[in-house]
Design a protein around this motif. Structure first.
Motif, PDB file in Angstrom:
ATOM      1  N   ASP A 294      45.429   7.903  41.456  1.00 38.50           N
ATOM      2  CA  ASP A 294      46.527   8.025  40.497  1.00 38.50           C
ATOM      3  C   ASP A 294      47.849   8.289  41.204  1.00 38.50           C
ATOM      4  O   ASP A 294      47.897   8.545  42.411  1.00 38.50           O
ATOM      5  CB  ASP A 294      46.242   9.138  39.482  1.00 38.50           C
ATOM      6  CG  ASP A 294      45.942  10.472  40.147  1.00 38.50           C
ATOM      7  OD1 ASP A 294      46.666  10.845  41.090  1.00 38.50           O
ATOM      8  OD2 ASP A 294      44.989  11.154  39.732  1.00 38.50           O
ATOM      9  N   THR A 316      50.904  -2.824  31.798  1.00 36.88           N
ATOM     10  CA  THR A 316      50.068  -2.806  33.000  1.00 36.88           C
ATOM     11  C   THR A 316      50.907  -2.795  34.282  1.00 36.88           C
ATOM     12  O   THR A 316      50.579  -2.107  35.238  1.00 36.88           O
ATOM     13  CB  THR A 316      49.131  -4.031  33.007  1.00 36.88           C
ATOM     14  OG1 THR A 316      48.352  -4.015  31.810  1.00 36.88           O
ATOM     15  CG2 THR A 316      48.204  -3.994  34.210  1.00 36.88           C
ATOM     16  N   ASP A 339      46.052   1.587  34.428  1.00 35.73           N
ATOM     17  CA  ASP A 339      45.233   1.604  33.222  1.00 35.73           C
ATOM     18  C   ASP A 339      46.048   2.316  32.143  1.00 35.73           C
ATOM     19  O   ASP A 339      46.175   3.539  32.138  1.00 35.73           O
ATOM     20  CB  ASP A 339      43.921   2.343  33.493  1.00 35.73           C
ATOM     21  CG  ASP A 339      42.989   2.347  32.284  1.00 35.73           C
ATOM     22  OD1 ASP A 339      43.434   1.933  31.189  1.00 35.73           O
ATOM     23  OD2 ASP A 339      41.836   2.779  32.427  1.00 35.73           O
ATOM     24  N   GLU A 341      45.708   2.997  29.006  1.00 35.34           N
ATOM     25  CA  GLU A 341      45.050   3.958  28.118  1.00 35.34           C
ATOM     26  C   GLU A 341      44.799   5.298  28.797  1.00 35.34           C
ATOM     27  O   GLU A 341      44.727   6.340  28.135  1.00 35.34           O
ATOM     28  CB  GLU A 341      43.725   3.370  27.621  1.00 35.34           C
ATOM     29  CG  GLU A 341      43.874   2.114  26.777  1.00 35.34           C
ATOM     30  CD  GLU A 341      44.659   2.380  25.498  1.00 35.34           C
ATOM     31  OE1 GLU A 341      44.525   3.498  24.951  1.00 35.34           O
ATOM     32  OE2 GLU A 341      45.400   1.482  25.044  1.00 35.34           O
ATOM     33  N   ALA A 342      44.675   5.294  30.127  1.00 41.08           N
ATOM     34  CA  ALA A 342      44.355   6.528  30.848  1.00 41.08           C
ATOM     35  C   ALA A 342      45.589   7.267  31.350  1.00 41.08           C
ATOM     36  O   ALA A 342      45.478   8.349  31.925  1.00 41.08           O
ATOM     37  CB  ALA A 342      43.426   6.211  32.021  1.00 41.08           C
ATOM     38  N   CYS A 343      46.779   6.697  31.156  1.00 42.56           N
ATOM     39  CA  CYS A 343      48.017   7.325  31.630  1.00 42.56           C
ATOM     40  C   CYS A 343      48.492   8.371  30.612  1.00 42.56           C
ATOM     41  O   CYS A 343      48.385   8.152  29.396  1.00 42.56           O
ATOM     42  CB  CYS A 343      49.094   6.276  31.862  1.00 42.56           C
ATOM     43  SG  CYS A 343      48.675   5.054  33.141  1.00 42.56           S
ATOM     44  N   GLN A 357      47.424   6.278  35.994  1.00 41.08           N
ATOM     45  CA  GLN A 357      46.081   6.017  36.515  1.00 41.08           C
ATOM     46  C   GLN A 357      46.044   4.608  37.093  1.00 41.08           C
ATOM     47  O   GLN A 357      46.281   3.626  36.394  1.00 41.08           O
ATOM     48  CB  GLN A 357      45.039   6.148  35.391  1.00 41.08           C
ATOM     49  CG  GLN A 357      43.598   6.102  35.861  1.00 41.08           C
ATOM     50  CD  GLN A 357      43.179   7.369  36.590  1.00 41.08           C
ATOM     51  OE1 GLN A 357      43.702   8.439  36.306  1.00 41.08           O
ATOM     52  NE2 GLN A 357      42.259   7.258  37.521  1.00 41.08           N
ATOM     53  N   LYS A 358      45.764   4.502  38.385  1.00 43.25           N
ATOM     54  CA  LYS A 358      45.711   3.183  39.025  1.00 43.25           C
ATOM     55  C   LYS A 358      44.544   2.374  38.482  1.00 43.25           C
ATOM     56  O   LYS A 358      43.453   2.907  38.263  1.00 43.25           O
ATOM     57  CB  LYS A 358      45.573   3.329  40.543  1.00 43.25           C
ATOM     58  CG  LYS A 358      46.756   3.994  41.229  1.00 43.25           C
ATOM     59  CD  LYS A 358      46.540   4.086  42.723  1.00 43.25           C
ATOM     60  CE  LYS A 358      47.715   4.738  43.436  1.00 43.25           C
ATOM     61  NZ  LYS A 358      47.501   4.865  44.896  1.00 43.25           N
ATOM     62  N   ARG A 359      44.782   1.091  38.290  1.00 41.87           N
ATOM     63  CA  ARG A 359      43.704   0.225  37.814  1.00 41.87           C
ATOM     64  C   ARG A 359      42.677   0.002  38.908  1.00 41.87           C
ATOM     65  O   ARG A 359      41.480  -0.065  38.641  1.00 41.87           O
ATOM     66  CB  ARG A 359      44.263  -1.118  37.353  1.00 41.87           C
ATOM     67  CG  ARG A 359      43.203  -2.154  37.005  1.00 41.87           C
ATOM     68  CD  ARG A 359      43.773  -3.391  36.382  1.00 41.87           C
ATOM     69  NE  ARG A 359      44.130  -3.163  34.979  1.00 41.87           N
ATOM     70  CZ  ARG A 359      44.527  -4.128  34.161  1.00 41.87           C
ATOM     71  NH1 ARG A 359      44.644  -5.367  34.609  1.00 41.87           N
ATOM     72  NH2 ARG A 359      44.822  -3.860  32.900  1.00 41.87           N
ATOM     73  N   GLU A 360      43.149  -0.109  40.169  1.00 44.27           N
ATOM     74  CA  GLU A 360      42.233  -0.301  41.298  1.00 44.27           C
ATOM     75  C   GLU A 360      42.318   0.920  42.206  1.00 44.27           C
ATOM     76  O   GLU A 360      43.408   1.318  42.628  1.00 44.27           O
ATOM     77  CB  GLU A 360      42.589  -1.564  42.089  1.00 44.27           C
ATOM     78  CG  GLU A 360      42.411  -2.852  41.301  1.00 44.27           C
ATOM     79  CD  GLU A 360      42.718  -4.070  42.152  1.00 44.27           C
ATOM     80  OE1 GLU A 360      42.947  -3.898  43.366  1.00 44.27           O
ATOM     81  OE2 GLU A 360      42.738  -5.188  41.596  1.00 44.27           O
TER      82      GLU A 360
END
Length: 593
Positions: A294, A316, A339, A341-343, A357-360
């Motif tokens: 993150d 995104t 991501d 939804e996770a931020c 929150q990083k997607r990868e």
């Protein structure tokens, strides 16, 4: 007060037009079709001024080292001009490819005995009836060319000649003509170097002098200098031009430029401090840190700010975060995908914290937003200890602890200026001529500048940038066009960025105004033509992929009939113009516009 470069509301990213990009491009196919060549001998040599021993920096080489001695008249693309060693402007006009007129003198440039440094003569045609010329010794000339390009051409007449830039030699980058309220304005953009003495060496500042000349339209009165604006930077710009209408400047450079003086109004300067920066400029706009999973960003907001005041638009790859009725805290393209939804974000008193929150998992970001250097990166103790552990095996307490007897120790003081990584991110900006501030800034950190080319007469030149392997042409637009983005993606040359990187002997690069082909010119002998894809007479199948190909892009190699150095190069929709020390060679590329 923060620098002008920091006053842009947001750093943008250039957005290509996907309809102009071919993801299935199959490369260029070599064509052996010959391109006809024609030549005319020059009666006199070329006026070629070399850099002297005082012009030794990398910036001098970028600004003045490689000079194109050939100028194409965009209003009459069958005519080209050069300056001979007698200080005379010579015109070569194409009547037919097989009938090239010999050089015709059109102007004898007034020339005093050279005193000190001199640069090559540069000229530009801002309209059908005017020519602007920098004599290379500190004078700017405006020439009335009357009915240029017609069979009954009248003699050229100098109507303005004045020493500018404190009599320092300068080069002409761009000019334009604008008529408003019955007043004819000629805008000229000049470049020169100013010495800045320091304790142990002499440094140089790059200066862009924006000169406005004016006269009553339709009268016999002469031009007068109405306004002079000076813009300064530390590196020679890759691109600089005046916006149509004379409202601003477009500048692409490795380091920021800022307006320092204006004869028409005061310029708000930075506050002085020990290192030339204001105290406000020293303070980061935000603090950020990251892990492999993150990115956290912390801001300080005004007291009394509530959660309902926070405005966040998150996608995104893009973010816009701010406080209601205030300038955005973050606005632009994220350096990595998140991501959504996770931020989350939290507000605790005056501290606003954003968690992305990083997607990868894994890749580390160089910044939060592309091109935004206002934040300060912090590492927690565990991260610092881990990095120190990883690097411990690569470092030593001694300089060159295990020396090779045949090789000297590496010394960073031996690095040249051209070896250094740019101190600031490369940016493409629009600098407003009235507010003296940047109104738009786009990051060029991942886009190499390939070449500049005049596509439409009377407009600012286009800028060609490398995007991945392709070369994309960007046309600056006027603020009067009511567009939020002042640069339009107008054409693409597939894989040309990759091709150009492989040409070690390349000297000039250009494209046709109708974008039908691009051309790369070597220092000697060879010119390469890369055509846009055209439909095939019958379908062709790719042997490896099995895909049916309906279009083919051709590459052609031109070996000119001369072993001399190529000193000038221009292209039109129909032909190439190649200037050597003793002849002008034309190569017919297209039979129709």
């Amino acid at each position: 007060m923060a620098s002008n470069a920091a006053k842009v509301n947001a750093t943008h990213s250039l957005k290509p037009d996907r309809a102009l990009i071919d993801a299935n491009f199959d490369g260029y196919k070599l064509s052996l079709d010959p391109l006809p060549q024609y030549a005319v001998n020059l009666d006199t040599g070329i006026d070629d001024v070399k850099l002297n021993e005082e012009e030794y920096t990398y910036q001098h080489i970028r600004a003045f080292g490689i000079h194109n001695h050939l100028t194409l008249d965009q209003w009459n693309p069958d005519s080209v001009y050069y300056v001979d060693n007698r200080h005379t402007v010579q015109q070569i006009k194409i009547i037919l490819d097989t009938q090239i007129n010999p050089p015709r003198p059109v102007l004898k440039i007034p020339c005093d005995e050279p005193q000190g440094t001199r640069h090559n003569v540069t000229l530009h045609f801002p309209s059908r009836g005017w020519c602007v010329l920098a004599d290379g010794a500190g004078k700017l000339l405006v020439i009335q060319t009357h009915n240029r390009g017609t069979p009954e051409e009248e003699p050229w007449k100098i109507v303005f000649s004045e020493e500018l830039c404190d009599k320092q030699p300068f080069t002409l980058l761009h000019s334009l003509v604008d008529i408003s309220h019955n007043v004819l304005h000629i805008e000229a953009l000049l470049l020169h170097m100013d010495k800045v003495p320091q304790e142990h060496k002499t440094d140089f500042t790059v200066v862009l002098e924006w000169v406005t000349l004016a006269k009553q339209d339709g009268t016999s009165g002469g031009f007068k200098v109405e306004r002079v604006r000076q813009v300064q930077g530390k590196t020679s710009p890759q691109y600089a031009a005046i916006e149509r209408g004379g409202r601003g400047l477009f500048i692409a450079s490795d380091r920021p430029f800022r307006m320092v003086s204006d004869t028409a109004k005061d310029v708000e300067m930075e506050e002085d401090s020990s290192n030339g920066e204001s105290e406000a400029a020293k303070q980061p706009a935000y603090i950020w840190g990251q892990t492999s999973e993150d990115v956290s960003v912390k801001f300080t907001v005004d007291e009394g700010t509530t959660k309902s005041d926070i405005e966040l638009i998150l996608e995104t790859k893009r973010i816009k975060l701010g406080v209601k009725n205030r300038e955005p805290l973050l606005d632009g393209e994220l350096c990595g995908a998140v991501d959504v939804e996770a931020c989350t974000w939290t507000l605790d008193g005056k501290e606003l914290e954003l968690l992305l929150q990083k997607r990868e998992e894994g890749p580390m970001w160089p910044a939060v937003v592309v091109g935004d250097t206002r934040g300060q990166l912090t590492l927690d103790p565990d991260q610092a200890a881990e990095m120190n552990e990883r690097l411990s095996g690569l470092t030593s307490d001694q300089l060159n602890a295990s020396p090779d007897p045949d090789k000297k120790p590496y010394n960073t003081q031996e690095l040249e200026e051209c070896d250094a990584f740019p101190e600031d991110s490369a940016m493409l900006v629009r600098l407003d001529g009235e507010t003296h501030r940047n109104t738009y800034a786009a990051s060029l950190s991942s886009h190499q500048s390939l070449f500049n080319v005049q596509i439409e007469a009377g407009e600012a030149p286009c800028l060609c940038l490398r995007h991945d392997v392709d070369a994309l042409i960007w046309q600056p637009k006027s603020s009067s066009d009511n567009s939020d983005i002042p640069f339009a993606h107008v054409a693409t040359f597939n894989a040309l960025g990759y091709v150009q990187a492989s040409k070690r002997d390349m000297k000039f690069a250009m494209c046709a105004p109708n974008f039908s082909y691009a051309s790369l010119c070597d220092c000697v002998r060879h010119v390469y033509v890369y055509r846009q894809p055209t439909p095939t007479a019958s379908p062709v199948r790719n042997r490896k992929s099995g895909r049916v190909i309906g279009q083919i892009a051709k590459q052609q190699v031109v070996a000119i009939d001369s072993a001399e150095n190529i000193m000038g190069f221009q292209v039109s929709n129909e032909r190439l113009f190649i200037l050597t020390g003793s002849k002008l060679i034309t190569v017919r590329v297209n039979t129709e516009d």
